[in-house]
Design a protein around this motif. Structure first.
Motif, PDB file in Angstrom:
ATOM      1  N   UNK A 302       0.837  -1.206   0.000  1.00  8.77           N
ATOM      2  CA  UNK A 302       0.000   0.000   0.000  1.00  8.77           C
ATOM      3  C   UNK A 302       0.867   1.249   0.000  1.00  8.77           C
ATOM      4  N   UNK A 303       1.944   1.256   0.790  1.00  6.32           N
ATOM      5  CA  UNK A 303       2.820   2.418   0.864  1.00  6.32           C
ATOM      6  C   UNK A 303       3.498   2.694  -0.479  1.00  6.32           C
ATOM      7  N   UNK A 304       3.905   1.645  -1.152  1.00  2.00           N
ATOM      8  CA  UNK A 304       4.569   1.839  -2.442  1.00  2.00           C
ATOM      9  C   UNK A 304       3.600   2.381  -3.480  1.00  2.00           C
ATOM     10  N   UNK A 305       2.346   1.994  -3.398  1.00  5.17           N
ATOM     11  CA  UNK A 305       1.335   2.577  -4.283  1.00  5.17           C
ATOM     12  C   UNK A 305       1.177   4.073  -3.986  1.00  5.17           C
ATOM     13  N   UNK A 307       3.399   6.061  -2.671  1.00  7.25           N
ATOM     14  CA  UNK A 307       4.607   6.753  -3.111  1.00  7.25           C
ATOM     15  C   UNK A 307       4.635   6.973  -4.619  1.00  7.25           C
ATOM     16  N   UNK A 308       3.962   6.111  -5.358  1.00 10.10           N
ATOM     17  CA  UNK A 308       3.942   6.244  -6.816  1.00 10.10           C
ATOM     18  C   UNK A 308       2.738   7.044  -7.315  1.00 10.10           C
ATOM     19  N   UNK A 309       1.966   7.592  -6.401  1.00  8.09           N
ATOM     20  CA  UNK A 309       0.814   8.400  -6.786  1.00  8.09           C
ATOM     21  C   UNK A 309      -0.369   7.593  -7.269  1.00  8.09           C
ATOM     22  N   UNK A 310      -0.405   6.302  -6.951  1.00  9.43           N
ATOM     23  CA  UNK A 310      -1.517   5.432  -7.347  1.00  9.43           C
ATOM     24  C   UNK A 310      -2.586   5.414  -6.263  1.00  9.43           C
ATOM     25  N   UNK A 311      -3.835   5.109  -6.615  1.00  7.16           N
ATOM     26  CA  UNK A 311      -4.870   4.958  -5.579  1.00  7.16           C
ATOM     27  C   UNK A 311      -4.455   3.880  -4.577  1.00  7.16           C
ATOM     28  N   UNK A 312      -4.663   4.141  -3.293  1.00 12.99           N
ATOM     29  CA  UNK A 312      -4.227   3.168  -2.290  1.00 12.99           C
ATOM     30  C   UNK A 312      -5.229   3.032  -1.138  1.00 12.99           C
TER      31      UNK A 312
END
Length: 386
Positions: A302-305, A307-312
């Motif tokens: 979830x954190x990596x999403x 950080x990449x600006x993806x919905x989380x």
């Protein structure tokens, strides 16, 4: 045995090493006495602030550490492995800075270096007696008064209540349900704000939880964050990140319990050999380790999403649900591994078990997380049909 980590940079590795050193030398020796005395560890937050650990996920130009959430959460986990009250406090402080960073005006953002610098501590004032899971039902009211507002109402279950230097306050500015809530940044020492006595809790006794009581308290001009009526979306967007903070705290708590259980089982002998050599116990420890590492992987995804600006949002709810349920089970099993000793205060696992319970409750109960996840699935299914 410390958790094995795959960190994205050498700077992140140094940060984890620094956190482990502070946790071992400064936090661990103080945790049990402070929890026993129900003493708020204000100086520990100042120590972490001076080390640069109270504003990690915010940009350096705002006074933060410029670290991705993936790294910040693992720092939080390292703290929670030795002292959950302090880790939860760091998570709440980080959450309290979010509305100003994300929705503040340029003038309001000038305060961020002060808020993130380490000397100040924040609180997040959303919940009320009849508006916990249903945050849109809150009744505290902010009425326009000249160029500011006057606030009346009571906030409940506020971490750092009476201890924080500032609070993010959510109050009603109209009767339009969720669209009638606004967000404010308020001084912890403002006239008209008083505090109830600390709640007498099962665990996290070193973390003060108390009511905030606003009695015709005047908020000055420039205290509102975002537009009038924008408070509910601000609260929800902040909580997605806050849930990841609690997930990391839960994993740290579970890791700490696992470490104590393994060390005890390796050192305790029965029938001429360490009890860890018994298959029944080794399998229990194996299940505990699997639960900890699975939960860690869930919050890191979830954190990596994020950080990449993806919905989380869905992944944050899954992480909070999985990690806190795992912490509850792992801490219960840790007490079982220690047997009668686990039920005494001579070992920290009984405290870890008491602390794990609240992880399933705050930042949205795990029943609410299931509702959030289900709604995401229903929306995705409807979109796929179209």
């Amino acid at each position: 045995m410390p958790a094995e980590r795959m960190l994205p940079t050498s700077e992140a590795e140094d940060l984890i090493a620094l956190t482990r050193d502070i946790a071992r030398k400064e936090l661990a020796p103080r945790a049990a006495p402070a929890e026993e005395a129900e003493a708020f560890p204000r100086e520990m937050f100042r120590l972490l602030g001076r080390a640069g650990l109270l504003g990690l996920p915010y940009p350096e130009e705002q006074g933060g550490g410029g670290q991705p959430y993936e790294v910040y959460l693992q720092v939080l986990e390292e703290i929670a492995a030795v002292w959950a009250s302090v880790a939860v406090g760091v998570s709440v402080h980080t959450l309290s800075c979010y509305p100003a960073a994300a929705f503040g005006t340029d003038e309001q953002r000038k305060r961020l270096p002060e808020l993130l610098g380490g000397e100040l501590l924040g609180g997040y004032a959303l919940s009320e007696a009849h508006a916990g899971s249903d945050a849109a039902a809150l009744s505290s009211r902010a009425v326009p008064d000249g160029d500011g507002y006057r606030v009346t109402g009571t906030k409940t279950w506020i971490t750092h209540g009476g201890e924080a230097d500032f609070y993010v306050l959510f109050a009603r500015t109209s009767d339009e349900g969720g669209r009638g809530i606004s967000c404010f940044l308020v001084d912890g020492a403002m006239p008209g704000l008083t505090f109830g006595p600390p709640e007498r809790k099962m665990g996290l006794t070193g973390s003060t939880t108390a009511q905030l009581i606003f009695e015709d308290a005047r908020l000055p001009a420039g205290s509102r964050l975002g537009e009038e009526g924008q408070g509910f979306p601000i609260a929800l967007s902040a909580l997605d990140s806050g849930r990841l903070g609690i997930a990391a705290c839960a994993v740290g708590l579970a890791q700490g319990a696992l470490d104590h259980a393994v060390a005890y089982a390796a050192g305790r002998e029965q029938f001429g050999r360490p009890i860890i050599a018994n298959q029944g116990l080794s399998f229990l420890l194996a299940d505990m380790a699997a639960a900890v590492e699975s939960a860690r992987a869930t919050y890191l995804e979830a954190a990596r999403r994020k950080d990449r600006g993806l919905p989380f949002g869905r992944q944050a709810s899954i992480a909070k649900l999985v990690a806190t349920d795992a912490a509850m089970k792992v801490t219960i099993d840790a007490v079982q591994v220690l047997g009668g000793y686990g039920y005494t205060r001579d070992f920290p696992v009984e405290r870890y078990m008491r602390e794990a319970k609240v992880m399933q409750i705050f930042e949205g109960t795990n029943q609410i997380q299931r509702m959030v996840i289900g709604r995401h699935l229903a929306r995705d299914a409807e979109r796929d049909v179209r």
